[in-house]
Enzyme design. Structure first.
Site, short mmCIF file in Angstrom:
data_model
loop_
_atom_site.label_atom_id
_atom_site.label_comp_id
_atom_site.label_asym_id
_atom_site.label_seq_id
_atom_site.Cartn_x
_atom_site.Cartn_y
_atom_site.Cartn_z
N THR A 94 -3.15 -12.80 -7.54
CA THR A 94 -2.14 -11.83 -7.11
C THR A 94 -2.29 -10.54 -7.91
OG1 THR A 94 0.21 -11.23 -7.10
CG2 THR A 94 -0.41 -12.89 -8.68
N ILE A 95 -2.07 -9.44 -7.26
CA ILE A 95 -2.07 -8.17 -8.01
C ILE A 95 -0.86 -8.12 -8.94
CG2 ILE A 95 -3.31 -6.87 -6.24
CD1 ILE A 95 -0.55 -5.51 -5.59
N ASP A 96 0.18 -8.94 -8.68
CA ASP A 96 1.43 -8.84 -9.44
C ASP A 96 1.32 -9.40 -10.86
OD1 ASP A 96 2.42 -7.92 -7.01
OD2 ASP A 96 3.33 -9.84 -6.47
N VAL A 108 -2.15 0.33 -0.57
CA VAL A 108 -3.39 0.89 -1.09
C VAL A 108 -3.76 0.18 -2.40
CG1 VAL A 108 -2.42 2.80 -2.47
CG2 VAL A 108 -4.61 3.11 -1.35
N GLN A 109 -2.74 -0.35 -3.10
CA GLN A 109 -2.98 -1.06 -4.37
C GLN A 109 -3.69 -2.40 -4.16
OE1 GLN A 109 0.93 -0.58 -6.93
NE2 GLN A 109 1.35 -0.25 -4.77
N ARG A 115 7.27 19.86 -10.76
CA ARG A 115 8.10 18.87 -10.06
C ARG A 115 8.20 17.56 -10.82
NH1 ARG A 115 5.46 19.97 -4.16
NH2 ARG A 115 7.15 21.25 -3.35
N GLY A 175 4.52 -5.20 -7.35
CA GLY A 175 4.67 -6.10 -8.49
C GLY A 175 5.77 -7.14 -8.31
N ARG A 212 9.84 14.67 -5.79
CA ARG A 212 9.12 14.10 -4.65
C ARG A 212 8.85 12.62 -4.89
NH1 ARG A 212 10.42 18.35 -3.08
NH2 ARG A 212 9.22 19.92 -1.93
N GLU A 231 8.63 -1.64 -7.69
CA GLU A 231 9.41 -1.88 -6.45
C GLU A 231 10.60 -2.81 -6.68
OE1 GLU A 231 6.80 -3.83 -3.65
OE2 GLU A 231 6.50 -5.55 -4.97
O1 F6P Z 1 2.58 -10.23 -3.95
C1 F6P Z 1 1.75 -9.15 -3.68
C2 F6P Z 1 2.53 -8.04 -3.01
O2 F6P Z 1 1.64 -6.97 -2.78
C3 F6P Z 1 3.78 -7.58 -3.74
O3 F6P Z 1 3.49 -6.73 -4.82
C4 F6P Z 1 4.54 -6.93 -2.62
O4 F6P Z 1 5.93 -6.94 -2.85
C5 F6P Z 1 4.21 -7.82 -1.45
O5 F6P Z 1 3.00 -8.47 -1.75
C6 F6P Z 1 4.07 -7.08 -0.13
O6 F6P Z 1 3.90 -8.04 0.86
P1 F6P Z 1 3.40 -7.74 2.32
O7 F6P Z 1 1.91 -7.54 2.27
O8 F6P Z 1 3.75 -8.98 3.06
O9 F6P Z 1 4.09 -6.51 2.80
#
Ligand code: F6P
Length: 344
Positions: free
Chosen positions: A126-128, A274-275, A163, A171, A267, A223
């Site tokens: 997971t990226i998280d 993209v992450q 700005r 995450g 802004r 987020e």
């Molecule tokens: O768990 C990885 C993740 O990219 C989270 O960081 C994010 O909240 C979620 O998945 C987004 O999920 P989806 O691709 O279903 O919109």
């Protein structure tokens, strides 16, 4: 052995590199036959598969996404789901299965092992970076680099216009990406889920910076960040079909508050998916490769119910059960002793 592989949950850079390593060692060293299941558990329930061999994996090391496809959801969403998974194992003569997934997929794998006795090994992805038991998951460092590159670019445009730019990063309920990208990108303030924030304190930091003659600020917000209850009320969040809160949009909530209270032109940039996209960085390619090799070794060691983990520079194994109902939140010393020294 005949070994199944699936990728579950959200994709992340490095999935193909894990599959490549499993197949390489499985085929060349152990003489295994590796079967890929398409679209996570759906492929197991519906028996949609593709053969995986060294030839078919050529060129996949640097590719993002997953060649097997992925989906959220679980066999436990269907009354006869677990039974159908067991039938697939029996009918296809599977000796073992490697599940590459995040907290959701590892939980499902663990339940199938515990309740149905299925021979499953897990690989945490997971990226998280929020999986208990492992120091780092693959995909995380690539996501941090993508966010950092974006922040670098945003500094120059923020400075040109004097700005404040609020950068929302992924995450879920862990502030790893926000903290690492915020430190690497020189953020003025970082907001993470683990530490509810006061919007007036955020504004005070921004004002102090401007009072010192500096201008233009980058606020990195995770987020999943939340205000202190007395600070302001968050709008109600939506829930997806699996009952997970859809974390999206806090940057849009705080931007008008910051603009109104400080008078600074503000802004919003939501980095979003993209992450998760594109090629894995070198660190993640190496980590994915190590995880994949260890996973096929775990299958041959019959380490069912375990997952491969990375601890203090070494690949080890830990019970998948460790992760149940828990997520690995941010190490707060990273925030308090390192990140916050540079705030303002
Ligand atoms: O768990 C990885 C993740 O990219 C989270 O960081 C994010 O909240 C979620 O998945 C987004 O999920 P989806 O691709 O279903 O919109």
């Amino acid at each position: 052995m005949r070994v199944g592989v699936l990728t579950g949950g959200g994709d992340c850079p490095g999935l193909n590199a894990v599959i490549r390593a499993i197949v390489r060692k499985g085929e060349m060293h152990y003489g295994d036959e590796i079967v890929g299941f398409l679209d996570a558990w759906d492929g197991v329930l519906e028996r949609r598969t593709m053969p995986l061999d060294v030839r078919s994996l050529r060129g996949m090391l640097p590719k993002g996404g997953t060649l097997l496809g992925t989906k959220r959801g679980s066999p436990f969403d269907h009354a006869d789901g677990p039974e159908r998974v067991v039938e697939t194992f029996e009918d296809m003569g599977l000796d073992g299965m490697i599940v590459i997934g995040g907290n959701g997929s590892i939980t499902v794998a663990c339940r199938l092992f515990d309740l149905c006795g299925l021979p499953i090994v897990g690989v945490p992805k997971t990226i998280d970076n929020d999986i208990i038991g492992t120091d780092v998951t693959f995909g995380f460092h690539t996501a941090v680099q993508i966010a950092t590159d974006a922040i670098d670019r945003l500094h120059t445009t923020a400075e040109a216009h004097d700005r404040v730019i609020i950068v929302e990063v992924m995450g879920r309920h862990a502030g790893w990406i926000a903290t690492y990208a915020g430190i690497a990108g020189g953020a003025t303030v970082i907001l993470v889920p683990e530490l509810p924030f006061d919007i007036d304190e955020v504004c005070a930091i921004l004002r102090r910076r401007h009072d010192r003659g500096r201008y233009a600020s980058i606020v990195v917000v995770s987020e999943g960040a939340e205000p202190k209850p007395e600070s302001f009320a968050m709008p109600e969040q939506q829930v997806d079909q699996f009952g997970h809160v859809r974390l999206w949009g806090i940057a849009h909530v705080i931007a008008p508050l910051i603009e109104e209270r400080t008078g600074f032109d503000t802004r919003v940039v939501q980095l979003g998916h993209v992450q998760r996209g594109g090629t894995p960085g070198a660190y993640d390619r190496v980590l994915s490769t190590r995880y994949g090799l260890a996973a096929i070794d775990a299958v041959h060691a019959k380490a069912w119910g375990e997952m491969v983990v990375y601890r203090e520079m070494r690949i080890e194994r830990a019970p998948m059960r460790l992760t149940l109902g828990r997520t690995r939140t941010l190490d707060l010393t990273m925030y308090r002793d390192i990140a916050s020294v540079f705030f303002g």
